[in-house]
Motif scaffolding. Sequence first.
Motif, short mmCIF file in Angstrom:
data_model
loop_
_atom_site.label_atom_id
_atom_site.label_comp_id
_atom_site.label_asym_id
_atom_site.label_seq_id
_atom_site.Cartn_x
_atom_site.Cartn_y
_atom_site.Cartn_z
N ASP A 9 91.65 -2.02 -37.85
CA ASP A 9 91.21 -3.14 -37.03
C ASP A 9 91.99 -4.41 -37.37
OD1 ASP A 9 89.38 -1.55 -35.75
OD2 ASP A 9 87.66 -2.22 -36.97
N ASP A 12 95.53 -4.16 -36.00
CA ASP A 12 95.52 -4.28 -34.54
C ASP A 12 95.34 -5.74 -34.12
OD1 ASP A 12 95.56 -3.12 -31.92
OD2 ASP A 12 93.38 -3.49 -31.82
N LYS A 13 94.38 -6.41 -34.71
CA LYS A 13 94.12 -7.81 -34.34
C LYS A 13 95.27 -8.72 -34.75
CE LYS A 13 89.12 -7.50 -34.47
NZ LYS A 13 87.88 -7.91 -35.13
N SER A 14 95.83 -8.50 -35.93
CA SER A 14 96.93 -9.36 -36.38
C SER A 14 98.19 -9.13 -35.54
CB SER A 14 97.22 -9.13 -37.86
OG SER A 14 97.64 -7.80 -38.09
N THR A 15 98.43 -7.90 -35.11
CA THR A 15 99.60 -7.63 -34.26
C THR A 15 99.48 -8.35 -32.92
OG1 THR A 15 99.90 -5.47 -35.29
CG2 THR A 15 100.94 -5.82 -33.14
N TRP A 16 98.30 -8.25 -32.30
CA TRP A 16 98.11 -8.92 -31.01
C TRP A 16 98.15 -10.45 -31.17
CZ3 TRP A 16 98.86 -7.03 -26.49
CH2 TRP A 16 98.71 -5.67 -26.27
N THR A 17 97.61 -10.95 -32.27
CA THR A 17 97.63 -12.40 -32.50
C THR A 17 99.07 -12.89 -32.68
OG1 THR A 17 95.47 -12.29 -33.54
CG2 THR A 17 96.79 -14.25 -33.97
N ALA A 19 101.82 -11.43 -31.67
CA ALA A 19 102.56 -11.26 -30.42
C ALA A 19 102.23 -12.39 -29.44
CB ALA A 19 102.22 -9.91 -29.80
N THR A 20 100.97 -12.78 -29.39
CA THR A 20 100.56 -13.88 -28.50
C THR A 20 101.18 -15.20 -28.95
OG1 THR A 20 98.47 -12.74 -28.08
CG2 THR A 20 98.57 -15.07 -27.53
#
Length: 67
Positions: A9, A12-17, A19-20
């Motif tokens: 988790d 996943d959250k750090s990758t999306w953060t 990338a954003t």
Amino acid sequence: MGGVQKTSDFLDKSTWTLATIMLALILFSNVFIMGGNTVQSKTFDESAIPAVPTTETPAPATTDPAE
């Protein structure tokens, strides 16, 4: 510490953060660079390229097979 599920988790959250954030920085830098700069590049400016005189080449002589 948190187990395999918590690690997944977090990744996943750090990758999306990240990338954003990266996308926002790219868009911001593009607007910042292009917005304030009024000097245009003459790389593709046709007026900056000297005119090349065109010469017409004569068509090759054709031979008549009936001769």
